[in-house]
Design a protein around this motif. Structure first.
Motif, PDB file in Angstrom:
ATOM      1  N   LEU A   1     -34.518 -14.249 -20.716  1.00  0.00           N
ATOM      2  CA  LEU A   1     -33.768 -14.525 -19.485  1.00  0.00           C
ATOM      3  C   LEU A   1     -32.279 -14.649 -19.790  1.00  0.00           C
ATOM      4  N   HIS A   2     -31.970 -15.323 -20.900  1.00  0.00           N
ATOM      5  CA  HIS A   2     -30.574 -15.491 -21.295  1.00  0.00           C
ATOM      6  C   HIS A   2     -29.921 -14.129 -21.531  1.00  0.00           C
ATOM      7  N   ARG A   3     -30.637 -13.264 -22.235  1.00  0.00           N
ATOM      8  CA  ARG A   3     -30.113 -11.916 -22.511  1.00  0.00           C
ATOM      9  C   ARG A   3     -29.893 -11.117 -21.241  1.00  0.00           C
ATOM     10  N   LEU A   4     -30.725 -11.385 -20.249  1.00  0.00           N
ATOM     11  CA  LEU A   4     -30.603 -10.665 -18.967  1.00  0.00           C
ATOM     12  C   LEU A   4     -29.453 -11.210 -18.117  1.00  0.00           C
ATOM     13  N   GLY A   5     -28.827 -12.291 -18.562  1.00  0.00           N
ATOM     14  CA  GLY A   5     -27.683 -12.826 -17.818  1.00  0.00           C
ATOM     15  C   GLY A   5     -28.028 -13.960 -16.882  1.00  0.00           C
ATOM     16  N   VAL A   6     -29.199 -14.531 -17.073  1.00  0.00           N
ATOM     17  CA  VAL A   6     -29.621 -15.627 -16.189  1.00  0.00           C
ATOM     18  C   VAL A   6     -28.919 -16.917 -16.597  1.00  0.00           C
ATOM     19  N   ASP A   7     -28.465 -17.671 -15.588  1.00  0.00           N
ATOM     20  CA  ASP A   7     -27.772 -18.933 -15.857  1.00  0.00           C
ATOM     21  C   ASP A   7     -28.643 -20.153 -15.586  1.00  0.00           C
ATOM     22  N   ALA A   8     -29.580 -20.026 -14.666  1.00  0.00           N
ATOM     23  CA  ALA A   8     -30.416 -21.178 -14.309  1.00  0.00           C
ATOM     24  C   ALA A   8     -31.824 -20.694 -14.022  1.00  0.00           C
ATOM     25  N   VAL A   9     -32.774 -21.517 -14.416  1.00  0.00           N
ATOM     26  CA  VAL A   9     -34.180 -21.139 -14.234  1.00  0.00           C
ATOM     27  C   VAL A   9     -34.888 -22.197 -13.405  1.00  0.00           C
ATOM     28  N   GLY A  10     -35.713 -21.738 -12.484  1.00  0.00           N
ATOM     29  CA  GLY A  10     -36.517 -22.650 -11.689  1.00  0.00           C
ATOM     30  C   GLY A  10     -37.859 -22.016 -11.401  1.00  0.00           C
ATOM     31  N   MET A  11     -38.645 -22.708 -10.596  1.00  0.00           N
ATOM     32  CA  MET A  11     -39.982 -22.180 -10.245  1.00  0.00           C
ATOM     33  C   MET A  11     -40.126 -22.043  -8.737  1.00  0.00           C
ATOM     34  N   SER A  12     -39.023 -22.027  -8.061  1.00  0.00           N
ATOM     35  CA  SER A  12     -39.099 -22.037  -6.592  1.00  0.00           C
ATOM     36  C   SER A  12     -37.893 -21.292  -6.021  1.00  0.00           C
ATOM     37  N   THR A  13     -37.513 -21.630  -4.825  1.00  0.00           N
ATOM     38  CA  THR A  13     -36.275 -21.210  -4.157  1.00  0.00           C
ATOM     39  C   THR A  13     -36.231 -19.719  -3.819  1.00  0.00           C
ATOM     40  N   ALA A  14     -36.473 -18.853  -4.824  1.00  0.00           N
ATOM     41  CA  ALA A  14     -36.385 -17.415  -4.541  1.00  0.00           C
ATOM     42  C   ALA A  14     -37.343 -16.989  -3.422  1.00  0.00           C
ATOM     43  N   PRO A  15     -38.639 -17.382  -3.444  1.00  0.00           N
ATOM     44  CA  PRO A  15     -39.522 -16.939  -2.361  1.00  0.00           C
ATOM     45  C   PRO A  15     -39.077 -17.457  -0.997  1.00  0.00           C
ATOM     46  N   GLU A  16     -38.602 -18.724  -0.975  1.00  0.00           N
ATOM     47  CA  GLU A  16     -38.156 -19.273   0.320  1.00  0.00           C
ATOM     48  C   GLU A  16     -36.975 -18.482   0.866  1.00  0.00           C
ATOM     49  N   VAL A  17     -36.062 -18.134  -0.043  1.00  0.00           N
ATOM     50  CA  VAL A  17     -34.862 -17.409   0.392  1.00  0.00           C
ATOM     51  C   VAL A  17     -35.244 -16.013   0.897  1.00  0.00           C
ATOM     52  N   VAL A  18     -36.188 -15.375   0.189  1.00  0.00           N
ATOM     53  CA  VAL A  18     -36.615 -14.030   0.606  1.00  0.00           C
ATOM     54  C   VAL A  18     -37.204 -14.088   2.013  1.00  0.00           C
ATOM     55  N   VAL A  19     -38.085 -15.053   2.240  1.00  0.00           N
ATOM     56  CA  VAL A  19     -38.744 -15.154   3.558  1.00  0.00           C
ATOM     57  C   VAL A  19     -37.720 -15.520   4.633  1.00  0.00           C
ATOM     58  N   ALA A  20     -36.866 -16.493   4.334  1.00  0.00           N
ATOM     59  CA  ALA A  20     -35.872 -16.925   5.336  1.00  0.00           C
ATOM     60  C   ALA A  20     -34.938 -15.774   5.694  1.00  0.00           C
ATOM     61  N   THR A  21     -34.523 -15.020   4.675  1.00  0.00           N
ATOM     62  CA  THR A  21     -33.625 -13.891   4.930  1.00  0.00           C
ATOM     63  C   THR A  21     -34.334 -12.834   5.765  1.00  0.00           C
ATOM     64  N   HIS A  22     -35.613 -12.600   5.437  1.00  0.00           N
ATOM     65  CA  HIS A  22     -36.408 -11.643   6.202  1.00  0.00           C
ATOM     66  C   HIS A  22     -36.465 -12.052   7.675  1.00  0.00           C
ATOM     67  N   CYS A  23     -36.506 -13.366   7.919  1.00  0.00           N
ATOM     68  CA  CYS A  23     -36.573 -13.877   9.302  1.00  0.00           C
ATOM     69  C   CYS A  23     -35.199 -13.908   9.964  1.00  0.00           C
ATOM     70  N   GLY A  24     -34.163 -13.509   9.231  1.00  0.00           N
ATOM     71  CA  GLY A  24     -32.829 -13.473   9.806  1.00  0.00           C
ATOM     72  C   GLY A  24     -32.095 -14.799   9.734  1.00  0.00           C
ATOM     73  N   LEU A  25     -32.638 -15.749   8.990  1.00  0.00           N
ATOM     74  CA  LEU A  25     -31.966 -17.040   8.879  1.00  0.00           C
ATOM     75  C   LEU A  25     -30.819 -16.961   7.875  1.00  0.00           C
ATOM     76  N   ARG A  26     -29.779 -17.693   8.144  1.00  0.00           N
ATOM     77  CA  ARG A  26     -28.729 -17.840   7.130  1.00  0.00           C
ATOM     78  C   ARG A  26     -29.183 -18.927   6.167  1.00  0.00           C
ATOM     79  N   VAL A  27     -28.965 -18.688   4.892  1.00  0.00           N
ATOM     80  CA  VAL A  27     -29.550 -19.574   3.887  1.00  0.00           C
ATOM     81  C   VAL A  27     -28.475 -20.204   3.015  1.00  0.00           C
ATOM     82  N   PHE A  28     -28.595 -21.484   2.812  1.00  0.00           N
ATOM     83  CA  PHE A  28     -27.804 -22.140   1.775  1.00  0.00           C
ATOM     84  C   PHE A  28     -28.784 -22.738   0.777  1.00  0.00           C
TER      85      PHE A  28
END
Ligand code: R1P
Length: 203
Positions: A118-145
């Motif tokens: 992950l470090h070699r790929l340029g990743v700065d932070a790792v988690g186990m969440s957030t990405a799926p929520e953002v994908v779904v929210a964006t798909h629904c047209g929500l603005r996401v923070f």
């Protein structure tokens, strides 16, 4: 604050506090005027102007034709702030630091081999969440923070004696919960209620 790699939140805050104490304008629009376009700032009404050199912690313009002033005022009834002169990488300024968040599947923490990848790929932070929520929210047209509290260093060395565990993550969460609550409360307070009106239109 001259072309430093990292500018702390406190340093930004001091500069912002100073500016807010010097002008009553509270801009709704910010405009960066590049080469030859600084005259737009001269058209603002009820101006408050500050030379970059007089603003605590502010970088200086070095490019010819850039006045090096921050100008607050009104344009078409909107409160604006114009930078009469911008900053470039060729002047020694670094890019604003952006981070890349990567999600791993969990529930185990990433192995050292995965962390290195992950470090070699340029990743700065790792988690186990957030990405799926953002994908779904964006798909629904929500603005996401998205907001992630960084709780630990990722272990990338087999010699490292530290290890990551959920108790440690929860402990940092508890220690920082007040700050995070304040931040989210402040965000909600400042949020424009109509910021999802693109959804309302499609319903
Ligand atoms: O559960 P969230 O809030 O995502 O926080 C993190 O904490 C857990 C790991 O300790 C993982 O679930 C990770 O994603």
């Amino acid at each position: 604050m001259h072309s430093k790699e990292h500018i702390s939140h406190d340093e930004y805050q001091k500069t912002a506090d100073w500016l807010m104490s010097q002008t009553k304008h509270r801009p709704q629009v910010a405009i960066i005027c590049g080469s030859g376009l600084g005259m737009l700032a001269d058209t603002l009404k009820c101006q408050d102007s500050f030379a970059y050199a007089d603003i605590p912690g502010f970088p200086q313009s070095t490019v010819q034709g850039h006045a090096g002033q921050l100008v607050f005022g009104e344009l078409k009834g909107k409160t604006c702030v114009c930078m009469q002169g911008r900053f470039h990488m060729y002047e020694g300024h670094s890019l604003c630091k952006e981070g890349v968040y990567a999600m791993v599947g969990g529930p185990n923490f990433e192995t050292i081999a995965e962390a290195r990848l992950l470090h070699r790929l340029g990743v700065d932070a790792v988690g186990m969440s957030t990405a799926p929520e953002v994908v779904v929210a964006t798909h629904c047209g929500l603005r996401v923070f998205g907001l992630s509290l960084i709780t630990n260093k990722v272990v990338k060395s087999y010699e490292d004696t530290e290890s990551v565990n959920h108790e440690g993550v929860l402990e940092i969460g508890r220690l920082r919960s007040h700050t995070v609550q304040q931040l989210v409360t402040e965000l909600i307070d400042r949020m424009e209620i109509n910021n999802n009106d693109n959804i309302n239109k499609s319903i």
